[in-house]
Design a protein around this motif. Sequence first.
Motif, PDB file in Angstrom:
ATOM      1  N   SER A  31       1.034  -1.571  -0.082  1.00 19.83           N
ATOM      2  CA  SER A  31      -0.036  -0.010   0.625  1.00 19.83           C
ATOM      3  C   SER A  31       0.956   0.830  -0.155  1.00 19.83           C
ATOM      4  N   ILE A  32       2.122   0.876   0.845  1.00 23.42           N
ATOM      5  CA  ILE A  32       2.756   2.348   1.099  1.00 23.42           C
ATOM      6  C   ILE A  32       3.498   2.232  -0.785  1.00 23.42           C
ATOM      7  N   ARG A  33       4.087   1.437  -1.330  1.00 27.02           N
ATOM      8  CA  ARG A  33       4.672   2.055  -2.557  1.00 27.02           C
ATOM      9  C   ARG A  33       3.511   1.878  -4.023  1.00 27.02           C
ATOM     10  N   ASP A  34       2.355   1.661  -3.383  1.00 22.31           N
ATOM     11  CA  ASP A  34       1.301   2.420  -4.360  1.00 22.31           C
ATOM     12  C   ASP A  34       0.940   3.430  -4.427  1.00 22.31           C
ATOM     13  N   LEU A  35       0.751   4.469  -2.811  1.00 22.62           N
ATOM     14  CA  LEU A  35       0.766   5.395  -2.588  1.00 22.62           C
ATOM     15  C   LEU A  35       1.898   6.314  -3.056  1.00 22.62           C
ATOM     16  N   VAL A  36       3.078   5.503  -3.345  1.00 24.30           N
ATOM     17  CA  VAL A  36       4.152   6.828  -3.479  1.00 24.30           C
ATOM     18  C   VAL A  36       4.255   6.491  -5.036  1.00 24.30           C
ATOM     19  N   SER A  37       4.096   5.377  -5.847  1.00 25.37           N
ATOM     20  CA  SER A  37       3.696   5.153  -6.945  1.00 25.37           C
ATOM     21  C   SER A  37       2.932   6.537  -7.676  1.00 25.37           C
ATOM     22  N   ARG A  38       1.706   6.526  -6.806  1.00 23.00           N
ATOM     23  CA  ARG A  38       0.304   7.346  -6.819  1.00 23.00           C
ATOM     24  C   ARG A  38       0.921   9.007  -7.409  1.00 23.00           C
ATOM     25  N   PHE A  39       1.074   9.408  -6.458  1.00 23.67           N
ATOM     26  CA  PHE A  39       2.385  10.585  -6.167  1.00 23.67           C
ATOM     27  C   PHE A  39       3.253  10.733  -7.443  1.00 23.67           C
ATOM     28  N   TYR A  40       4.116  10.242  -7.483  1.00 25.43           N
ATOM     29  CA  TYR A  40       4.717   9.783  -9.093  1.00 25.43           C
ATOM     30  C   TYR A  40       3.994   9.943 -10.416  1.00 25.43           C
ATOM     31  N   ASP A  41       2.901   9.617  -9.992  1.00 24.80           N
ATOM     32  CA  ASP A  41       2.160   9.169 -11.775  1.00 24.80           C
ATOM     33  C   ASP A  41       1.931  10.952 -11.760  1.00 24.80           C
ATOM     34  N   ARG A  42       1.717  11.638 -10.611  1.00 20.90           N
ATOM     35  CA  ARG A  42       0.768  13.428 -10.825  1.00 20.90           C
ATOM     36  C   ARG A  42       2.073  14.096 -11.293  1.00 20.90           C
ATOM     37  N   ILE A  43       3.428  13.649 -10.800  1.00 22.47           N
ATOM     38  CA  ILE A  43       4.494  14.541 -11.061  1.00 22.47           C
ATOM     39  C   ILE A  43       4.681  15.555 -12.486  1.00 22.47           C
ATOM     40  N   PRO A  44       4.965  14.764 -13.628  1.00 15.27           N
ATOM     41  CA  PRO A  44       4.780  15.142 -14.574  1.00 15.27           C
ATOM     42  C   PRO A  44       4.041  15.678 -15.206  1.00 15.27           C
ATOM     43  N   PHE A  45       2.463  16.042 -14.641  1.00 16.59           N
ATOM     44  CA  PHE A  45       1.287  17.421 -14.583  1.00 16.59           C
ATOM     45  C   PHE A  45       2.306  18.226 -13.790  1.00 16.59           C
ATOM     46  N   SER A  46       2.872  18.376 -12.545  1.00 13.28           N
ATOM     47  CA  SER A  46       2.683  18.616 -11.714  1.00 13.28           C
ATOM     48  C   SER A  46       3.412  20.663 -11.834  1.00 13.28           C
ATOM     49  N   LYS A  47       3.740  21.361 -11.891  1.00 11.67           N
ATOM     50  CA  LYS A  47       4.195  22.316 -11.194  1.00 11.67           C
ATOM     51  C   LYS A  47       5.709  22.696 -11.601  1.00 11.67           C
ATOM     52  N   ILE A  48       6.425  21.140 -10.544  1.00 10.53           N
ATOM     53  CA  ILE A  48       7.744  20.582 -10.217  1.00 10.53           C
ATOM     54  C   ILE A  48       7.747  20.059 -11.013  1.00 10.53           C
ATOM     55  N   ALA A  49       7.230  19.465 -12.107  1.00 16.79           N
ATOM     56  CA  ALA A  49       7.984  18.734 -13.006  1.00 16.79           C
ATOM     57  C   ALA A  49       9.540  18.516 -13.118  1.00 16.79           C
ATOM     58  N   ASN A  50       9.846  19.712 -13.712  1.00 13.21           N
ATOM     59  CA  ASN A  50      11.160  20.006 -13.559  1.00 13.21           C
ATOM     60  C   ASN A  50      12.196  19.640 -12.715  1.00 13.21           C
ATOM     61  N   MET A  51      12.116  19.901 -11.415  1.00  8.87           N
ATOM     62  CA  MET A  51      13.003  18.698 -10.355  1.00  8.87           C
ATOM     63  C   MET A  51      12.717  17.280 -10.914  1.00  8.87           C
ATOM     64  N   PHE A  52      12.582  17.134 -11.166  1.00  7.37           N
ATOM     65  CA  PHE A  52      11.974  15.372 -11.422  1.00  7.37           C
ATOM     66  C   PHE A  52      13.133  14.598 -13.022  1.00  7.37           C
ATOM     67  N   PRO A  53      13.462  13.356 -13.154  1.00  6.42           N
ATOM     68  CA  PRO A  53      13.333  12.732 -14.334  1.00  6.42           C
ATOM     69  C   PRO A  53      12.644  12.309 -14.973  1.00  6.42           C
ATOM     70  N   GLU A  54      13.117  12.060 -16.152  1.00  2.00           N
ATOM     71  CA  GLU A  54      12.057  11.701 -17.402  1.00  2.00           C
ATOM     72  C   GLU A  54      11.353  10.917 -16.532  1.00  2.00           C
ATOM     73  N   ASP A  55      12.427   9.118 -16.249  1.00  2.00           N
ATOM     74  CA  ASP A  55      12.072   8.390 -15.550  1.00  2.00           C
ATOM     75  C   ASP A  55      12.027   7.989 -14.041  1.00  2.00           C
ATOM     76  N   LEU A  56      10.735   7.817 -13.182  1.00  2.00           N
ATOM     77  CA  LEU A  56      10.410   8.478 -13.032  1.00  2.00           C
ATOM     78  C   LEU A  56      10.946   6.234 -11.712  1.00  2.00           C
ATOM     79  N   VAL A  57      11.174   5.543 -12.046  1.00  2.00           N
ATOM     80  CA  VAL A  57      11.293   4.229 -11.797  1.00  2.00           C
ATOM     81  C   VAL A  57      11.432   4.477 -10.325  1.00  2.00           C
ATOM     82  N   ILE A  58      12.660   4.864 -10.350  1.00  2.00           N
ATOM     83  CA  ILE A  58      14.295   5.123  -9.154  1.00  2.00           C
ATOM     84  C   ILE A  58      13.658   5.587  -8.555  1.00  2.00           C
ATOM     85  N   ALA A  59      13.554   6.621  -8.535  1.00  2.00           N
ATOM     86  CA  ALA A  59      12.310   8.002  -7.675  1.00  2.00           C
ATOM     87  C   ALA A  59      11.449   7.491  -7.089  1.00  2.00           C
ATOM     88  N   LYS A  60      10.814   5.952  -7.703  1.00  2.00           N
ATOM     89  CA  LYS A  60       9.330   5.954  -6.866  1.00  2.00           C
ATOM     90  C   LYS A  60      10.122   4.453  -5.873  1.00  2.00           C
TER      91      LYS A  60
END
Length: 140
Positions: A31-60
């Motif tokens: 459930s925690i990994r799912d929560l974090v994954s859903r968080f990161y699924d929002r990042i590319p559409f957020s105002k802070i997307a530029n702070m994150f890598p394009e591939d979010l697998v490792i970040a997740k």
Amino acid sequence: MTDREIYTPSEGPPGPLPGLNQLFLEWGEESIRDLVSRFYDRIPFSKIANMFPEDLVIAKQKQADFIIQVTGGPSYYMQNWGPARMRMRHFPFVIDSEARLEWLRCYEESLAESDFTQESKEIFHKFLSEFSIWMINSKS
């Protein structure tokens, strides 16, 4: 690392939060990994997307490992990535109050979709709120 002046919030680092280290027992790793994954699924559409890598697998993986550890689960973050030192690790990124609120919004939306108890959501939100204040490193 960076040539700019690093701002330090006057609040200081967050202290212990009652109940935080019990959330892993209630929520579980999946459930925690799912929560974090859903968080990161929002990042590319957020105002802070530029702070994150394009591939979010490792970040997740890194963030899930960190959240699992701080909520009382296994020390995956320490084992896989070393000491957290989250504030220092984020110095290369300009994190101001606006970026903090955007990050928090992405987590709030993800948390709202979770089937966790309201009490546990409130504990985790308090952690996120205090932790994110400490991550602010720019007044701009």
